[in-house]
Design a protein around this motif. Structure first.
Motif, PDB file in Angstrom:
ATOM      1  N   VAL A 171      48.053   7.678  22.905  1.00 46.20           N
ATOM      2  CA  VAL A 171      46.761   7.209  23.735  1.00 46.20           C
ATOM      3  C   VAL A 171      45.744   8.045  22.366  1.00 46.20           C
ATOM      4  O   VAL A 171      44.752   7.535  23.228  1.00 46.20           O
ATOM      5  CB  VAL A 171      46.750   8.592  25.122  1.00 46.20           C
ATOM      6  N   ILE A 172      45.468   8.574  21.676  1.00 43.95           N
ATOM      7  CA  ILE A 172      44.572   9.329  21.141  1.00 43.95           C
ATOM      8  C   ILE A 172      44.208   8.624  20.706  1.00 43.95           C
ATOM      9  O   ILE A 172      42.729   8.482  19.623  1.00 43.95           O
ATOM     10  CB  ILE A 172      45.241  10.741  20.668  1.00 43.95           C
ATOM     11  N   LEU A 173      45.175   7.975  19.005  1.00 44.10           N
ATOM     12  CA  LEU A 173      44.638   6.701  18.086  1.00 44.10           C
ATOM     13  C   LEU A 173      43.904   6.124  18.562  1.00 44.10           C
ATOM     14  O   LEU A 173      42.227   5.707  17.390  1.00 44.10           O
ATOM     15  CB  LEU A 173      45.628   6.755  16.935  1.00 44.10           C
ATOM     16  N   PRO A 174      43.979   4.764  19.229  1.00 47.06           N
ATOM     17  CA  PRO A 174      42.663   4.311  19.358  1.00 47.06           C
ATOM     18  C   PRO A 174      40.857   5.114  19.799  1.00 47.06           C
ATOM     19  O   PRO A 174      40.124   3.770  19.685  1.00 47.06           O
ATOM     20  CB  PRO A 174      43.328   3.402  20.628  1.00 47.06           C
ATOM     21  N   ALA A 175      41.664   5.702  20.502  1.00 50.54           N
ATOM     22  CA  ALA A 175      39.920   6.242  20.660  1.00 50.54           C
ATOM     23  C   ALA A 175      39.236   7.722  19.217  1.00 50.54           C
ATOM     24  O   ALA A 175      37.762   7.614  20.090  1.00 50.54           O
ATOM     25  CB  ALA A 175      40.000   7.209  21.652  1.00 50.54           C
ATOM     26  N   LEU A 176      39.913   7.794  18.626  1.00 50.93           N
ATOM     27  CA  LEU A 176      39.006   8.522  17.230  1.00 50.93           C
ATOM     28  C   LEU A 176      38.408   7.594  16.473  1.00 50.93           C
ATOM     29  O   LEU A 176      39.004   6.227  16.031  1.00 50.93           O
ATOM     30  CB  LEU A 176      40.374   9.081  16.364  1.00 50.93           C
ATOM     31  N   GLN A 177      37.117   7.974  16.802  1.00 47.97           N
ATOM     32  CA  GLN A 177      36.480   7.227  15.583  1.00 47.97           C
ATOM     33  C   GLN A 177      34.997   8.014  15.082  1.00 47.97           C
ATOM     34  O   GLN A 177      34.881   9.227  15.636  1.00 47.97           O
ATOM     35  CB  GLN A 177      35.455   5.894  15.941  1.00 47.97           C
ATOM     36  N   TRP A 178      34.312   7.589  14.001  1.00 43.89           N
ATOM     37  CA  TRP A 178      33.612   8.473  12.955  1.00 43.89           C
ATOM     38  C   TRP A 178      32.113   8.358  14.404  1.00 43.89           C
ATOM     39  O   TRP A 178      32.234   7.371  14.188  1.00 43.89           O
ATOM     40  CB  TRP A 178      33.086   7.695  11.588  1.00 43.89           C
TER      41      TRP A 178
END
Length: 272
Positions: A171-178
């Protein structure tokens, strides 16, 4: 009403820890049931909660104690008029005695529910409930080995926390962005702070005393004071301008909590 609710709750907590209905969410721990129904059981759990909520709404609306606060309720407290089997109409039935028994059982159930809560918060604090911890079958240790040397085996799998179950890696990884702040490194001087709103979150971008860049929440966790309105940066510590609470900008570690002004600051830090 509270006694009746606790009688149902006590029976539910005990029975649920020992057995569950096949096909429905399997969660023997009463403290995690609501979370399981909402997030882990799909439509079955969510529709079940909706059904309970609708039934409760109709029951509360039908038997609403109107004008009870001025002593003009149209019925006796606790008498809902629900007697489909006509027990109260039978010859020799003592209604007052039955009402007193229900009242005593309700009070006992409230104590029982409070005991289960206390044992959950402080394991072993309640006599006769020591060791009463509901665990899923797959989490129980499988004992094996010689009875002479004692039972051995792999330790029981530790139950995952609420955060681990809800916020998985998938769930978290796809939402991580700079996210760009719109600032350049050279625009900030040592100990300088700039308030920004990034993706709906109020943050504070700045540099510590040695010129290292950091980013922290802009609102003090005490009462939400904007740190951008006069916070000081001393080394790698940021100090709230209102009550002087201080935190390390690298780890978020609390250094001091509401030391100023004298007496008032510590008092507000204790209350809030």
């Amino acid at each position: 009403k509270h006694g009746r609710v606790c009688m149902l709750a006590f029976v539910g907590m005990i029975v649920q820890s020992a057995c569950q209905i096949p096909g429905l969410p399997q969660e023997p721990d009463w403290s995690k049931t609501l979370e399981t129904m909402l997030f882990e059981s799909g439509q079955v759990g969510q529709l079940s909660l909706l059904q309970v909520a609708i039934f409760t709404m109709f029951a509360e609306g039908r038997f609403y104690p109107e004008d009870s606060w001025i002593g003009q309720m149209k019925r006796e407290p606790g008498d809902l008029g629900f007697d489909p089997l006509k027990w109260s109409k039978r010859q020799g039935f003592d209604l007052k005695k039955s009402q007193l028994s229900e009242l005593k059982n309700g009070r006992l159930a409230m104590i029982g529910v409070a005991s289960i809560f206390a044992n959950h918060a402080i394991p072993g604090s309640v006599p006769f409930l020591t060791g009463f911890y509901a665990t899923k079958p797959e989490q129980k240790a499988v004992a094996a080995g010689s009875a002479l040397c004692g039972k051995t085996g792999a330790p029981a799998a530790q139950a995952s926390s609420k955060t681990e179950r809800r916020y998985t890696t998938q769930v978290i990884l796809p939402a991580l962005q700079w996210i760009k702040t719109g600032l350049k490194l050279g625009e900030l001087q040592a100990t300088e702070l700039r308030a920004k709103n990034l993706a709906g979150v109020d943050v504070l971008v700045g540099k510590d005393g040695s010129g290292k860049l950091f980013c922290v929440a802009n609102l003090c966790p005490h009462i939400g004071t904007p740190m951008s309105e006069g916070a000081d940066v001393i080394g790698d510590v940021i100090v709230c301008p209102l009550h002087g609470s201080s935190f390390k900008v690298t780890t978020g570690e609390l250094i001091d909590w509401c030391p100023t002004p004298f007496i008032i600051g510590p008092l507000t830090g204790f209350v809030v």
